[in-house]
Write a protein that holds these residues in place. Structure first.
Motif, PDB file in Angstrom:
ATOM      1  N   LEU A  22     -52.803   1.264 -22.752  1.00 35.41           N
ATOM      2  CA  LEU A  22     -52.882   1.915 -21.443  1.00 35.41           C
ATOM      3  C   LEU A  22     -53.150   0.907 -20.332  1.00 35.41           C
ATOM      4  CD1 LEU A  22     -53.196   4.663 -19.789  1.00 35.41           C
ATOM      5  CD2 LEU A  22     -55.628   4.291 -20.090  1.00 35.41           C
ATOM      6  N   LEU A  23     -54.138   0.054 -20.531  1.00 32.67           N
ATOM      7  CA  LEU A  23     -54.603  -0.805 -19.441  1.00 32.67           C
ATOM      8  C   LEU A  23     -53.722  -2.022 -19.165  1.00 32.67           C
ATOM      9  CD1 LEU A  23     -58.442  -0.689 -20.056  1.00 32.67           C
ATOM     10  CD2 LEU A  23     -57.128   0.486 -18.294  1.00 32.67           C
ATOM     11  N   LEU A  24     -53.194  -2.661 -20.187  1.00 30.49           N
ATOM     12  CA  LEU A  24     -52.399  -3.866 -19.935  1.00 30.49           C
ATOM     13  C   LEU A  24     -51.136  -3.587 -19.118  1.00 30.49           C
ATOM     14  CD1 LEU A  24     -52.949  -5.941 -23.165  1.00 30.49           C
ATOM     15  CD2 LEU A  24     -53.816  -6.384 -20.879  1.00 30.49           C
ATOM     16  N   PRO A  25     -50.352  -2.542 -19.430  1.00 27.68           N
ATOM     17  CA  PRO A  25     -49.213  -2.258 -18.548  1.00 27.68           C
ATOM     18  C   PRO A  25     -49.652  -1.811 -17.148  1.00 27.68           C
ATOM     19  CG  PRO A  25     -48.845  -1.263 -20.676  1.00 27.68           C
ATOM     20  CD  PRO A  25     -50.271  -1.753 -20.663  1.00 27.68           C
ATOM     21  N   ALA A  26     -50.760  -1.091 -17.053  1.00 24.94           N
ATOM     22  CA  ALA A  26     -51.237  -0.649 -15.739  1.00 24.94           C
ATOM     23  C   ALA A  26     -51.675  -1.836 -14.894  1.00 24.94           C
ATOM     24  CB  ALA A  26     -52.391   0.347 -15.906  1.00 24.94           C
ATOM     25  N   LEU A  31     -51.637  -5.658 -10.632  1.00 23.55           N
ATOM     26  CA  LEU A  31     -52.066  -7.023 -10.317  1.00 23.55           C
ATOM     27  C   LEU A  31     -51.135  -7.999 -11.025  1.00 23.55           C
ATOM     28  CD1 LEU A  31     -55.849  -6.436 -11.047  1.00 23.55           C
ATOM     29  CD2 LEU A  31     -54.780  -6.509  -8.796  1.00 23.55           C
ATOM     30  N   PRO A  32     -50.155  -8.535 -10.328  1.00 18.03           N
ATOM     31  CA  PRO A  32     -49.152  -9.367 -10.996  1.00 18.03           C
ATOM     32  C   PRO A  32     -49.717 -10.571 -11.759  1.00 18.03           C
ATOM     33  CG  PRO A  32     -48.440  -8.810  -8.792  1.00 18.03           C
ATOM     34  CD  PRO A  32     -49.854  -8.324  -8.925  1.00 18.03           C
ATOM     35  N   LEU A  33     -50.863 -11.094 -11.356  1.00 19.66           N
ATOM     36  CA  LEU A  33     -51.433 -12.234 -12.060  1.00 19.66           C
ATOM     37  C   LEU A  33     -51.774 -11.878 -13.512  1.00 19.66           C
ATOM     38  CD1 LEU A  33     -52.488 -15.126 -12.030  1.00 19.66           C
ATOM     39  CD2 LEU A  33     -54.678 -14.235 -11.274  1.00 19.66           C
ATOM     40  N   ILE A  34     -52.239 -10.664 -13.733  1.00 24.96           N
ATOM     41  CA  ILE A  34     -52.543 -10.216 -15.098  1.00 24.96           C
ATOM     42  C   ILE A  34     -51.272 -10.222 -15.939  1.00 24.96           C
ATOM     43  CG2 ILE A  34     -53.389  -8.274 -16.483  1.00 24.96           C
ATOM     44  CD1 ILE A  34     -55.579  -9.608 -14.881  1.00 24.96           C
TER      45      ILE A  34
END
Length: 114
Positions: A22-26, A31-34
Motif C-alpha cells: 500500500l505505502l510504497l506505491p503511494a 514523493l518522487p524521491l521515494i
C-alpha cells in the motif's frame, strides 16, 4: 533488492506485506524521491510473488496495490495543486501570482506595481 524487501516485510507478517504494497506505491507517486530509492512496482511484484507462494491472499494484494496507487496519485495532485504557485512563481494559468512576481517578470527591481 527484492530479497531484502521480502525478508524484512515477512518479519511483520501479512500486515507488513500489505502495508508495503500500500505505502510504497503511494509514496512513490506523492514523493518522487521515494520512487527513485525504492520503486512502488517492486513492492507490488513482491506482493504477487508472496501471494503465489501462499503467504498472503492475492485479493488483498490487488486491493491494497490499487488503493496505494490511487492514494499516491491523489496526494501527488494535492501537493502540486497546493505548492505549485510557490515553486514556480506563477498562478495555475501562467500569469504572475502577485505584484512582486509581475515586477520581476517585467524585469523591474521594485516590488510595487507600476
Amino acid at each position: 533488492m527484492m530479497t531484502w524487501l521480502t525478508e524484512n516485510t515477512l518479519v511483520f507478517g501479512t500486515w507488513g506485506v500489505l502495508a508495503a504494497v500500500l505505502l510504497l506505491p503511494a509514496l512513490e507517486a506523492a514523493l518522487p524521491l521515494i520512487g527513485v530509492l525504492l520503486p512502488g512496482q517492486t513492492a507490488v511484484v513482491m506482493g504477487g510473488v508472496l501471494a503465489h507462494h501462499g503467504r498472503v491472499p492475492l485479493g488483498w494484494i490487488v486491493v491494497t496495490a490499487l488503493l496505494g496507487a490511487v492514494l499516491g496519485n491523489g496526494l501527488g495532485y494535492a501537493a502540486g495543486r497546493r505548492w505549485n504557485t510557490r515553486a514556480s512563481g506563477t498562478s495555475t494559468y501562467g500569469s504572475p501570482c502577485c505584484p512582486r512576481c509581475a515586477a520581476s517578470a517585467r524585469g523591474s527591481t521594485s516590488s510595487s506595481p507600476s
